[in-house]
Design an enzyme around this catalytic site. Structure first.
Site, PDB file in Angstrom:
ATOM      1  N   TYR A  60       0.848  -1.187   0.000  1.00 28.13           N
ATOM      2  CA  TYR A  60       0.000   0.000   0.000  1.00 28.13           C
ATOM      3  C   TYR A  60       0.886   1.240   0.000  1.00 28.13           C
ATOM      4  CZ  TYR A  60      -3.651  -3.311   1.471  1.00 28.13           C
ATOM      5  OH  TYR A  60      -4.512  -4.381   1.553  1.00 28.13           O
ATOM      6  N   GLY A 205     -16.672   0.046  -2.446  1.00 33.84           N
ATOM      7  CA  GLY A 205     -17.427   1.288  -2.452  1.00 33.84           C
ATOM      8  C   GLY A 205     -18.749   1.215  -3.180  1.00 33.84           C
TER       9      GLY A 205
END
Length: 335
Positions: A60, A205
């Site tokens: 990440y 999402g």
């Protein structure tokens, strides 16, 4: 406000918050990095609410998310959290490079410890399985890291059922991380007493705003390349969101809370780790723990999102999934 409760993850003694916090989007993946002070404030707010299971990875950023967590966990905060990180995904010559050889495992762990500014990682996952290296070899090195006190518990991510069994025979696997809609390896995990950590529990999402979510994608948001968000699939999948929204309205909650509640009703051996960069969204996610579902409502939700109803693969071809999670059985020697 009430604090989030606790669950036992796996059968080796790890206890975590009933809902975790995926930290990837704070630093990468879903657009540009967010302001560091805001993200540290978000992490501290999560801990105050009882969300203490924090999930990161060396990929990440890369690396910047671990550095962010390292800064957030200073000043007496470290002993309040269960810290999970991952290794195994890198880049070589512009391509994704999955590695699980012992030298890499050790080097990755040492680097993560330094970035996180900790002496030990609570839960350390192999982020993706290296299909060139027998899982026994990778887990053997992880076992040494446990014996040395650098790692407390071992996890796997996107591994097949057979790989999980082989790994567990070398050293107990505490948790397997997988995307929320993949339930084919769940019986194996439960048979072996392995905890389940569900990433992307809100469909990256999608279950926050349906097809409209693509309007918020920046140029470097990797979701733009995911099949389920392609125009030819998105309109069809939005019908699913509309059905979920109707049920959520009748329940007096949001669609995202309903999606999380469905996961929380799957069993007390499962912990979803929704990611967010906003405190209001974190508070809303915690609210899902108060949503109660009947067996009939659970079955109805499951009919909405059945595998033969959703259009498009969940991931692009660059990152392997559990379908590619098997490793060789033959003897292995380092090159």
């Amino acid at each position: 406000m009430a604090k989030v409760g606790r669950i036992k993850l796996g059968s080796q003694g790890l206890e975590v918050s009933a809902q975790g916090l995926g930290c990837m989007s704070m630093s990468s993946g879903y657009g540009p990095p967010k302001p560091e002070p805001d993200m540290i404030a978000l992490i501290h707010h999560a801990i105050q609410r009882g969300v203490t299971f924090l999930d990161t990875s060396d990929i990440y950023g890369p690396h910047t998310n671990e550095i962010l967590l390292g800064k957030a966990l200073k000043e007496g905060v470290r002993d309040k959290v269960e810290l999970a990180s991952k290794f195994g995904i890198g880049f070589a010559d512009g391509r994704v490079d999955i590695r699980g050889d012992p030298a890499y495992v050790r080097a990755a762990c040492e680097a993560s410890l330094k970035r996180l500014e900790v002496d030990c990682i609570d839960l350390y996952y192999q982020h993706r399985v290296d299909t060139r290296v027998p899982i026994e070899v990778t887990i053997g090195e992880l076992r040494k890291l446990v014996e040395e006190g650098k790692v407390k518990y071992i996890g796997l991510s996107e591994a097949s059922a057979s790989t999980i069994r082989r790994a567990h025979a070398v050293h107990p696997i505490t948790a397997v991380q997988l995307e929320w809609s993949l339930w084919s390896i769940i019986p194996t995990c439960r048979e072996l007493g392995i905890g389940i950590v569900a990433y992307s529990p809100l469909g990256r999402g999608f279950f926050t705003s349906g097809a409209k979510v693509v309007e918020s994608f920046s140029d470097n948001d990797f979701r733009k390349n995911e099949p389920r968000f392609h125009p030819e699939n998105l309109n069809h999948n939005n019908i699913i969101f509309e059905r979920v929204s109707e049920m959520a309205k009748s329940k007096g909650c949001t669609p995202s809370q309903l999606a999380l509640a469905w996961l929380h009703h799957q069993g007390n051996d499962l912990c979803p780790i929704p990611g967010t960069t906003k405190i209001e969204n974190l508070n809303q996610n915690i609210g899902a723990l108060s949503v109660k579902l009947t067996p009939k409502e659970m079955a109805e939700l499951e009919s909405f999102v059945a595998a033969d109803v959703v259009k498009g693969e969940r991931s692009g071809p660059a990152i392997p999934t559990y379908n590619e999670g098997d490793t060789p059985l033959s003897s292995w020697e380092a090159a």
